[in-house]
Motif scaffolding. Structure first.
Motif, PDB file in Angstrom:
ATOM      1  N   GLY A  16       0.729  -1.163  -0.105  1.00 55.65           N
ATOM      2  CA  GLY A  16      -0.116  -0.123   0.131  1.00 55.65           C
ATOM      3  C   GLY A  16       0.785   1.345   0.095  1.00 55.65           C
ATOM      4  O   GLY A  16       1.902   1.275  -0.008  1.00 55.65           O
ATOM      5  N   SER A  17       0.127   2.435  -0.065  1.00 52.85           N
ATOM      6  CA  SER A  17       0.674   3.868   0.235  1.00 52.85           C
ATOM      7  C   SER A  17       1.672   3.985  -1.136  1.00 52.85           C
ATOM      8  O   SER A  17       2.966   4.227  -0.729  1.00 52.85           O
ATOM      9  N   PRO A  18       1.530   3.569  -2.464  1.00 54.88           N
ATOM     10  CA  PRO A  18       2.388   3.708  -3.273  1.00 54.88           C
ATOM     11  C   PRO A  18       3.064   5.073  -3.552  1.00 54.88           C
ATOM     12  O   PRO A  18       2.038   5.988  -3.610  1.00 54.88           O
ATOM     13  N   GLN A  19       4.117   5.338  -3.751  1.00 52.03           N
ATOM     14  CA  GLN A  19       4.865   6.680  -4.295  1.00 52.03           C
ATOM     15  C   GLN A  19       5.836   6.224  -5.307  1.00 52.03           C
ATOM     16  O   GLN A  19       6.001   4.955  -5.720  1.00 52.03           O
ATOM     17  N   SER A  20       6.599   7.270  -5.870  1.00 50.84           N
ATOM     18  CA  SER A  20       6.916   7.021  -7.094  1.00 50.84           C
ATOM     19  C   SER A  20       8.524   6.188  -6.650  1.00 50.84           C
ATOM     20  O   SER A  20       9.030   5.715  -7.529  1.00 50.84           O
ATOM     21  N   ASP A  21       8.822   6.444  -5.386  1.00 53.04           N
ATOM     22  CA  ASP A  21      10.048   5.706  -5.078  1.00 53.04           C
ATOM     23  C   ASP A  21       9.985   4.708  -4.100  1.00 53.04           C
ATOM     24  O   ASP A  21      11.040   4.342  -3.176  1.00 53.04           O
ATOM     25  N   ARG A  23       2.089  -8.809  -5.582  1.00 52.65           N
ATOM     26  CA  ARG A  23       2.584  -7.859  -6.784  1.00 52.65           C
ATOM     27  C   ARG A  23       2.145  -6.595  -6.295  1.00 52.65           C
ATOM     28  O   ARG A  23       1.102  -6.296  -5.771  1.00 52.65           O
ATOM     29  N   THR A  24       3.137  -5.785  -6.636  1.00 51.82           N
ATOM     30  CA  THR A  24       2.589  -4.117  -6.488  1.00 51.82           C
ATOM     31  C   THR A  24       3.554  -3.448  -7.322  1.00 51.82           C
ATOM     32  O   THR A  24       4.107  -3.781  -8.310  1.00 51.82           O
ATOM     33  N   PRO A  57      -1.229  -2.575  -4.891  1.00 53.67           N
ATOM     34  CA  PRO A  57      -1.366  -1.802  -3.803  1.00 53.67           C
ATOM     35  C   PRO A  57      -2.740  -1.126  -3.420  1.00 53.67           C
ATOM     36  O   PRO A  57      -3.328  -0.712  -4.486  1.00 53.67           O
ATOM     37  N   TRP A  58      -2.830  -0.666  -2.184  1.00 53.40           N
ATOM     38  CA  TRP A  58      -4.069  -0.289  -1.653  1.00 53.40           C
ATOM     39  C   TRP A  58      -3.666   1.080  -1.032  1.00 53.40           C
ATOM     40  O   TRP A  58      -2.887   1.296  -0.445  1.00 53.40           O
TER      41      TRP A  58
END
Length: 531
Positions: A59-64, A150-151, A245-246
């Motif tokens: 979760g909480s996907p960011q660019s890096d 998988r994310t 991701p959530w």
């Protein structure tokens, strides 16, 4: 963001079987030493079963960066969990399913004071990139490997607009249906899932219940942990968590129906103790970063996430900071349905809290995104449910906080926010609305578009009531409470398309799904039209 065609990997079941066999069926060694959060299990201690019974999530996907989650639990419904030990767990993130190209890995302790949950925020990743991840506990022949997840990271800030497919959902009362919607969502391959509240329910209610909570209402930390574990035990929910991701936020049932800030519906004096327990258990079971861990009865949940230049999500918290509901029933807290009262029109009342309101307006001002998505819990637009004798409003939602709603729409207009879309849940029905600058003036400007999604399982109101509301609220384009499901969205720089995905029968675990309606929003023109 490119479409992330995710699926639960066929290796996941093999990992589970292999891990369970390797760990054996030996009983967990008892320990009479006092519980500490640093005590390790004695050498050779074996689990009584497979320790990744609750699956994995991100979760909480960011660019890096992205957050990886799991919780060690052999018997997810056991109040005592894995006892007083801290277990060392290895995690790894790879470019490929076979884990031949590991890009990040490390060790972390699964501690008893955090229910043996793990929240790893992996930094230094490439933007707009898919990754595989897994966890391992134990050594050698006694090692157990988690299912593979998988994310995907978000595109870099300011990256050229591409496309994004995401799903949003809410309200999954465990007893009222099967989570078949997630099985179909998995096939729809969203790159992102946004969950908008009522992940668990503290109470039992409704008709035609197909399964049982098995315990009464939770009040303690151990009881909330068990309730989350029960919901997490569902295989379809686990597969969807492992597939994408959530982003998550809560509503009321993660704690108590209709609670407001420090006030419980039943006005219990020790409510903040209960809220602290519920918040802790929520963090322990969600793919949230370590920094989000609650401090007592307080937890920072709201925030914004950017997906290149295409979209920004503003995930809100409408429970923790709100003023209590206006015009309550005598001797009660919580919601009511009223025509009017003095406090309802009080301009000082807030649903989000003043600090969150100010943060949101500042975020609007900074935004350079093509689409700006306000992800909040409930129906935003006016929903007058009155009759010939006058207006009537439900006080737990935005209709109970009209001045706060007006401040939010005014902030959109002042900041000249590009293509604002509000998404929500809570009301167990699909709603599509034109968001007006002034809902009491039919000719008022349309400033945003709203899609409020139906529930995963939770039962809805009679359709006749929604039909009557549509007749009294001309800004409502669509309202249907007859089906359960989720909302699927696909957008690019020019167009937003919404599909209202609904099950034929939520009480049938093999239920088929269909698209109830499609709506389209053109960039630069607020308001939805049927596609």
């Amino acid at each position: 963001m490119r479409h992330l065609r995710m699926q639960i990997l066929s290796t996941s079941r093999r990992h589970m079987i292999r891990g369970a066999a390797a760990m054996g069926l030996a009983a967990q060694t008892a320990c009479s030493a006092p519980a500490t959060r640093t005590a390790r299990p004695p050498a050779g201690t074996l689990f009584a079963g497979y320790p990744f019974a609750l699956g994995v999530a991100s979760g909480s996907p960011q660019s890096d960066s992205v957050v990886l989650w799991t919780r060690l639990s052999v018997d997810p419904l056991a109040i005592d969990g894995l006892g007083p030990f801290s277990w060392p767990v290895r995690w790894m993130l790879a470019d490929d399913e076979a884990f031949s190209r590991i890009v990040r890995q490390g060790h972390v302790m699964a501690r008893p004071d955090e229910a043996h949950s793990i929240h790893v925020q992996v930094q230094g990743l490439q933007p707009d990139r898919g990754y595989w991840y897994r966890f391992i506990v134990g050594e050698g022949t006694q090692a157990a490997t988690s299912p593979v997840g998988r994310t995907r990271t978000a595109p870099a800030l300011g990256a050229a607009a591409g496309s994004l497919r995401f799903a949003f959902a809410s309200c999954q009362q465990f007893e009222q249906g099967w989570y078949s919607a997630y099985r179909h969502m998995l096939r729809d391959s969203p790159s992102l899932v946004v969950f908008l509240g009522d992940y668990i329910y503290e109470s039992s209610w409704g008709v035609r219940r197909v399964r049982q909570h098995g315990r009464g209402e939770p009040y303690t930390l151990q009881e909330y942990r068990a309730r989350h574990a029960l919901y997490r035990s569902d295989a379809d929910l686990q597969r969807m968590h492992a597939a994408a991701p959530w982003l998550v936020t809560w509503d009321d049932h993660e704690v108590d129906n209709d609670y407001a800030n420090a006030q419980a519906q039943d006005l219990a004096l020790n409510f903040l103790e209960r809220r602290a327990a519920a918040y802790q258990a929520y963090w322990e079971h969600m793919p949230l970063p370590p920094s989000a861990k609650p401090q007592g009865s307080a937890m920072q949940l709201y925030g914004d996430w950017s997906f290149g230049s295409l979209a920004s999500f503003y995930v809100l918290d409408d429970r923790q900071y709100r003023d209590v509901q206006a015009c309550p029933r005598p001797g009660r807290g919580g919601s009511n349905t009223v025509s009017s009262c003095e406090s309802l029109a009080d301009p000082r009342r807030t649903l989000l809290g003043w600090q969150q309101e100010q943060w949101l307006e500042q975020a609007f001002t900074r935004s350079a995104a093509r689409w700006n998505i306000v992800a909040q819990q409930t129906l935003f637009s006016r929903a007058d449910s009155g009759d010939a004798s006058g207006e009537r409003y439900w006080t737990d939602g935005w209709d109970g906080y009209p001045a706060a709603r007006r401040r939010l729409t005014d902030a959109m207009m002042r900041s000249q926010l590009s293509n604002p879309v509000i998404i929500g849940g809570d009301v167990h029905a699909n709603w599509v609305c034109d968001v007006k600058a002034d809902f009491w003036r039919p000719d008022s400007r349309v400033v945003a578009t709203e899609f409020c999604g139906t529930s995963i399982t939770s039962q809805g109101r009679p359709q006749a009531a929604l039909n009557a509301q549509m007749a009294r609220n001309p800004h409502v384009r669509f309202a249907d409470a007859t089906r359960r499901g989720y909302v699927l969205v696909e957008l690019n720089a020019q167009r937003w398309q919404t599909e209202l995905r609904v099950l034929d029968d939520v009480t049938d675990p093999g239920s088929a799904i269909r698209t109830q309606a499609r709506f389209m929003v053109e960039a630069g023109r607020a308001g939805a039209s049927k596609d």
